[in-house]
Enzyme design. Structure first.
Site, PDB file in Angstrom:
ATOM      1  N   LYS A 108     -11.179   9.506   1.763  1.00 32.61           N
ATOM      2  CA  LYS A 108     -11.003  10.970   1.756  1.00 32.61           C
ATOM      3  C   LYS A 108     -12.034  11.632   2.664  1.00 32.61           C
ATOM      4  O   LYS A 108     -11.715  12.530   3.457  1.00 32.61           O
ATOM      5  CB  LYS A 108     -11.110  11.491   0.328  1.00 32.61           C
ATOM      6  N   TYR A 148      -8.075  -9.039 -14.937  1.00 33.87           N
ATOM      7  CA  TYR A 148      -7.556  -9.000 -13.566  1.00 33.87           C
ATOM      8  C   TYR A 148      -6.296  -8.143 -13.482  1.00 33.87           C
ATOM      9  O   TYR A 148      -6.182  -7.252 -12.639  1.00 33.87           O
ATOM     10  CB  TYR A 148      -7.259 -10.418 -13.086  1.00 33.87           C
TER      11      TYR A 148
END
Length: 329
Positions: A108, A148
């Site tokens: 960003k 995970y």
């Protein structure tokens, strides 16, 4: 013309190092980042002499600063094999939460397009086969694989939030089983495990009855799919993998034939939450990216086996006992 600048996290790992090679070949300025928990500098040492390559030894779970402009970010930092994320469960969760937050913030700030590496594990132990991107999955969040699976699912959610709220240019690749040179023999995944056992003269271990399936994609095909996705206009997840499905037992028999080993297939109990089926629906990849795998399993396995045979015997025989305690805080 000034080179485009790309940050690749997890750059010293299996896939990250191949991505570094591809973007160097495409004349990008590559900034590689890795904390080397599971990565290996030997995978990228051939790039250190280049003027358009630099390396940062850094953990993306901590604040990430990269000076200068950035055009693209590829987030591939994460333990990716069961043997790793079961040893470092907290770091696995941190890189999929704190790490993605840091990198989305960086994207960003730099006005960069970011592509994140997700996984077929977001589908868990699927109830449908093949798995399309619209399938929401069957995941156990508190099982051993949850650290995970849920890290990757959160990573996708955070990425889409930045896309919808901030208008950030994002891409999500869901990677299915991939193989090729630079895999670690002792990382617990089925292909290097089988080949490593064959080279060492050990019996090949099949978990369960071997009827569970996998679909193996050669690394060059995967990298091509990722490259095309990065430069596409599609912001939602895309499966990249080879839909050629095979049972683990059949695959073990292929490895026996390939390596010429006289060892046998032996069985051990199936691990908790181990997926019974794994096959990508690649309709979107075909339609949006014009991509499908080109390398046959026979061809890819031959190249991979030759790579593993070329390794020094101490690496083939080595079992890693790294102290991960500092990463589980």
């Amino acid at each position: 013309m000034e080179r485009k600048r790309i940050l690749i996290t997890g750059a010293a790992g299996f896939l990250g190092s191949h991505l570094c090679d591809r973007f160097i070949k495409e004349d990008f300025y590559v900034i590689a980042m890795d904390n080397l928990i599971t990565g290996d500098l030997r995978n990228i040492e051939h790039l250190f002499k280049l003027e358009n390559f630099e390396f940062y030894h850094h953990d993306v779970s901590k604040f990430v600063h990269v000076p200068g402009e950035l055009d693209y970010i590829l987030h591939f930092a994460s333990p990716a094999s069961p043997i790793d994320y079961l040893k470092i469960p907290i770091q696995t969760l941190k890189v999929g939460s704190l790490g993605i937050h840091n990198l989305l913030g960086l994207a960003k700030d730099k006005n960069a397009r970011i592509l994140i590496a997700s996984t077929s594990e977001v589908y868990g132990d699927p109830n449908i086969n093949p798995q399309p991107e619209e399938y929401w999955g069957n995941v156990n969040p508190v099982g051993p694989r949850g650290v995970y699976d849920e890290a990757k699912r959160f990573q996708e959610a955070m990425t889409m939030a930045y896309h919808t709220f901030h208008g950030l240019e994002t891409r999500i690749v869901r990677i299915f089983n991939t193989y090729g040179p630079r895999m670690r023999l002792n990382d617990g995944r089925v292909l290097p495990a089988f080949i490593g056992q064959a080279i060492r003269g050990e019996d090949l271990t099949v978990f369960g009855d071997g009827s569970q399936t996998r679909s193996f994609c050669y690394v060059d095909d995967l990298i091509e799919g990722i490259y095309r996705l990065l430069f596409s206009d599609y912001a939602y997840p895309v499966n990249i993998g080879n839909p050629d499905e095979i049972t683990i037992r059949e695959f073990g028999e292929e490895i026996v034939k390939l390596t010429g080993t006289t060892q046998q297939l032996i069985t051990k109990p199936l691990p908790v939450d181990d997926p019974k089926q794994r096959r990508p629906d690649i309709t979107k990849a075909k339609e949006i990216l014009g991509w499908e795998p080109k390398v046959s399993r026979a061809e890819g396995l031959k190249i991979t086996y030759e790579y593993f045979k070329s390794l020094p015997m101490d690496l083939i025989e080595k079992v890693e006992h790294k102290d991960f305690s500092n990463y589980n805080k």
